[in-house]
Design a protein around this motif. Structure first.
Motif, PDB file in Angstrom:
ATOM      1  N   PHE A 100      52.783 -45.118  43.680  1.00 54.19           N
ATOM      2  CA  PHE A 100      52.010 -46.350  43.636  1.00 54.19           C
ATOM      3  C   PHE A 100      50.684 -46.161  44.372  1.00 54.19           C
ATOM      4  N   ALA A 101      50.371 -46.893  45.379  1.00 56.54           N
ATOM      5  CA  ALA A 101      49.045 -46.812  45.995  1.00 56.54           C
ATOM      6  C   ALA A 101      48.724 -45.374  46.409  1.00 56.54           C
ATOM      7  N   PRO A 102      47.562 -44.851  46.008  1.00 56.29           N
ATOM      8  CA  PRO A 102      47.213 -43.485  46.403  1.00 56.29           C
ATOM      9  C   PRO A 102      47.035 -43.367  47.907  1.00 56.29           C
ATOM     10  N   GLU A 103      47.560 -42.280  48.461  1.00 63.51           N
ATOM     11  CA  GLU A 103      47.514 -42.099  49.908  1.00 63.51           C
ATOM     12  C   GLU A 103      46.365 -41.201  50.351  1.00 63.51           C
ATOM     13  N   ALA A 104      45.901 -40.312  49.467  1.00 66.67           N
ATOM     14  CA  ALA A 104      44.851 -39.366  49.851  1.00 66.67           C
ATOM     15  C   ALA A 104      43.498 -40.067  49.909  1.00 66.67           C
ATOM     16  N   ARG A 105      42.636 -39.571  50.787  1.00 62.11           N
ATOM     17  CA  ARG A 105      41.272 -40.074  50.887  1.00 62.11           C
ATOM     18  C   ARG A 105      40.320 -39.107  50.191  1.00 62.11           C
ATOM     19  N   ALA A 106      39.235 -39.657  49.680  1.00 66.94           N
ATOM     20  CA  ALA A 106      38.257 -38.849  48.967  1.00 66.94           C
ATOM     21  C   ALA A 106      37.170 -38.370  49.918  1.00 66.94           C
ATOM     22  N   GLY A 107      36.843 -37.068  49.847  1.00 65.40           N
ATOM     23  CA  GLY A 107      35.728 -36.520  50.595  1.00 65.40           C
ATOM     24  C   GLY A 107      34.412 -36.773  49.880  1.00 65.40           C
ATOM     25  N   MET A 108      33.309 -36.275  50.462  1.00 62.54           N
ATOM     26  CA  MET A 108      31.993 -36.546  49.899  1.00 62.54           C
ATOM     27  C   MET A 108      31.858 -35.999  48.484  1.00 62.54           C
ATOM     28  N   LEU A 109      32.268 -34.754  48.250  1.00 63.04           N
ATOM     29  CA  LEU A 109      32.170 -34.180  46.910  1.00 63.04           C
ATOM     30  C   LEU A 109      32.995 -34.987  45.919  1.00 63.04           C
ATOM     31  N   GLN A 110      34.178 -35.396  46.327  1.00 68.10           N
ATOM     32  CA  GLN A 110      35.040 -36.174  45.438  1.00 68.10           C
ATOM     33  C   GLN A 110      34.433 -37.553  45.153  1.00 68.10           C
ATOM     34  N   ARG A 111      33.762 -38.131  46.145  1.00 62.78           N
ATOM     35  CA  ARG A 111      33.116 -39.424  45.917  1.00 62.78           C
ATOM     36  C   ARG A 111      32.002 -39.308  44.888  1.00 62.78           C
ATOM     37  N   LEU A 112      31.213 -38.247  45.002  1.00 59.99           N
ATOM     38  CA  LEU A 112      30.157 -38.028  44.005  1.00 59.99           C
ATOM     39  C   LEU A 112      30.761 -37.841  42.615  1.00 59.99           C
ATOM     40  N   GLY A 216      49.009 -43.458  41.248  1.00 60.70           N
ATOM     41  CA  GLY A 216      48.287 -44.697  41.514  1.00 60.70           C
ATOM     42  C   GLY A 216      48.663 -45.877  40.675  1.00 60.70           C
ATOM     43  N   GLN A 217      49.907 -45.976  40.280  1.00 64.66           N
ATOM     44  CA  GLN A 217      50.342 -47.139  39.515  1.00 64.66           C
ATOM     45  C   GLN A 217      50.156 -48.410  40.341  1.00 64.66           C
ATOM     46  N   ASP A 218      49.772 -49.481  39.674  1.00 65.05           N
ATOM     47  CA  ASP A 218      49.520 -50.762  40.327  1.00 65.05           C
ATOM     48  C   ASP A 218      50.791 -51.266  41.010  1.00 65.05           C
ATOM     49  N   GLU A 219      50.674 -51.616  42.266  1.00 62.60           N
ATOM     50  CA  GLU A 219      51.820 -52.109  43.032  1.00 62.60           C
ATOM     51  C   GLU A 219      52.433 -53.369  42.420  1.00 62.60           C
ATOM     52  N   THR A 220      51.614 -54.160  41.729  1.00 60.46           N
ATOM     53  CA  THR A 220      52.110 -55.427  41.183  1.00 60.46           C
ATOM     54  C   THR A 220      52.786 -55.259  39.828  1.00 60.46           C
ATOM     55  N   ASP A 221      52.749 -54.053  39.271  1.00 56.59           N
ATOM     56  CA  ASP A 221      53.314 -53.821  37.937  1.00 56.59           C
ATOM     57  C   ASP A 221      54.357 -52.712  38.030  1.00 56.59           C
ATOM     58  N   ARG A 222      55.573 -53.084  38.343  1.00 56.27           N
ATOM     59  CA  ARG A 222      56.627 -52.094  38.540  1.00 56.27           C
ATOM     60  C   ARG A 222      57.570 -51.998  37.342  1.00 56.27           C
ATOM     61  N   VAL A 223      57.149 -52.597  36.213  1.00 57.63           N
ATOM     62  CA  VAL A 223      57.953 -52.463  34.995  1.00 57.63           C
ATOM     63  C   VAL A 223      57.623 -51.111  34.371  1.00 57.63           C
ATOM     64  N   TRP A 224      58.528 -50.170  34.445  1.00 59.20           N
ATOM     65  CA  TRP A 224      58.312 -48.818  33.928  1.00 59.20           C
ATOM     66  C   TRP A 224      59.604 -48.413  33.223  1.00 59.20           C
ATOM     67  N   PRO A 225      59.578 -47.538  32.244  1.00 61.59           N
ATOM     68  CA  PRO A 225      58.428 -46.693  31.932  1.00 61.59           C
ATOM     69  C   PRO A 225      57.566 -47.238  30.808  1.00 61.59           C
ATOM     70  N   TYR A 226      56.302 -46.888  30.854  1.00 61.39           N
ATOM     71  CA  TYR A 226      55.456 -46.909  29.669  1.00 61.39           C
ATOM     72  C   TYR A 226      55.713 -45.578  28.972  1.00 61.39           C
ATOM     73  N   MET A 227      55.935 -45.623  27.687  1.00 59.27           N
ATOM     74  CA  MET A 227      56.142 -44.391  26.937  1.00 59.27           C
ATOM     75  C   MET A 227      54.796 -43.885  26.439  1.00 59.27           C
ATOM     76  N   PRO A 228      54.438 -42.641  26.743  1.00 62.06           N
ATOM     77  CA  PRO A 228      53.121 -42.159  26.316  1.00 62.06           C
ATOM     78  C   PRO A 228      53.017 -42.006  24.805  1.00 62.06           C
ATOM     79  N   ALA A 229      51.866 -42.404  24.276  1.00 63.17           N
ATOM     80  CA  ALA A 229      51.534 -42.147  22.874  1.00 63.17           C
ATOM     81  C   ALA A 229      50.591 -40.957  22.779  1.00 63.17           C
ATOM     82  N   LEU A 230      49.788 -40.760  23.820  1.00 67.26           N
ATOM     83  CA  LEU A 230      48.795 -39.688  23.837  1.00 67.26           C
ATOM     84  C   LEU A 230      48.726 -39.104  25.237  1.00 67.26           C
ATOM     85  N   LYS A 231      48.738 -37.795  25.323  1.00 65.21           N
ATOM     86  CA  LYS A 231      48.477 -37.097  26.579  1.00 65.21           C
ATOM     87  C   LYS A 231      47.394 -36.055  26.351  1.00 65.21           C
ATOM     88  N   VAL A 232      46.407 -36.064  27.217  1.00 65.86           N
ATOM     89  CA  VAL A 232      45.336 -35.058  27.153  1.00 65.86           C
ATOM     90  C   VAL A 232      45.477 -34.170  28.367  1.00 65.86           C
TER      91      VAL A 232
END
Length: 236
Positions: A100-112, A216-232
């Motif tokens: 759910f909520a992402p725990e990692a923080r983004a550095g400067m390069l990642q922010r750009l 990073g799934q939304d904390e308010t939407d815990r109905v899973w699974p969504y079945m994928p139709a497309l993966k890249v």
């Protein structure tokens, strides 16, 4: 080669993503409609598939005339909209892990990279046919880099969400996930961009995956699974 139509197949029905025109459109088929669609995609002529399913539901006590009328109309509608052509069914599995909520923080390069990725995603999805976005997403999988860890993917998503604070409009899951896919590629990491659907309730969603997890799934939407139709993702 894909025909531009993608299928998410579940026990509750089939969700078809038609990405051939405009921003794309979803079509949800209930279990009866899904069975008709699968029969025809399996090689049966539409009339034969209607006969088979009419006989099946008549044995279950249904009104054969009404069933035949409904199935004939559905088959004609699917044929007229081009949804009886071969579709891409390669994305068959839902990931077993959801973070759910992402725990990692983004550095400067990642922010750009987050700003660049979000800008690209917004332009592609708001001003061009969605099939162009799919092509761009596949193109960045060829960038040099390594498979992202969960932390790498969470940092890319965090960077995109930070960049989205500067955008005056709403950044929906489709834009956010595509932007994170781009941002990860720009920092030398490869994630999977996925689009899928669910039933009960009906809904469509986009997300990224890394190390077998939805990120990073939304904390308010815990109905899973969504079945994928497309993966890249980068071909193995």
């Amino acid at each position: 080669m894909s025909t531009g139509v993608y299928a998410a197949i579940t026990p509750q029905g089939v969700a078809l993503l038609d990405a051939r025109h405009g921003r794309g459109r979803w079509r949800f088929l209930d279990p009866v409609g899904a069975r008709l669609w699968l029969e025809i995609l399996g090689g049966a002529a539409p009339a034969d598939a209607v006969d088979t399913l009419t006989a099946h539901w008549q044995r279950q006590g249904a009104d054969a005339g009404q069933v035949r009328t409904d199935l004939t109309a559905l088959a004609a509608d699917l044929e007229s909209t081009g949804l009886l052509l071969p579709v891409d069914r390669s994305a068959r599995r839902a990931p077993p892990c959801v973070r759910f909520a992402p725990e990692a923080r983004a550095g400067m390069l990642q922010r750009l990279a987050g700003h660049a990725g979000l800008g690209a995603a917004l332009v592609l999805l708001h001003f061009l046919p969605v099939r162009v976005a799919f092509t761009a997403a596949r193109t960045v999988t060829r960038f040099p880099g390594r498979t992202a860890t969960v932390r790498d993917a969470e940092a890319a998503l965090a960077a995109v969400r930070r960049a989205a604070r500067w955008w005056p409009g709403r950044v929906a899951c489709l834009e956010e996930a595509l932007a994170a896919h781009f941002a990860a590629a720009l920092t030398g990491h490869r994630v999977t961009w996925a689009i899928g659907a669910r039933f009960a309730p009906h809904g469509a969603h986009a997300w990224i995956e890394a190390a077998g997890c939805v990120i990073g799934q939304d904390e308010t939407d815990r109905v899973w699974p969504y079945m994928p139709a497309l993966k890249v993702e980068r071909p193995h």
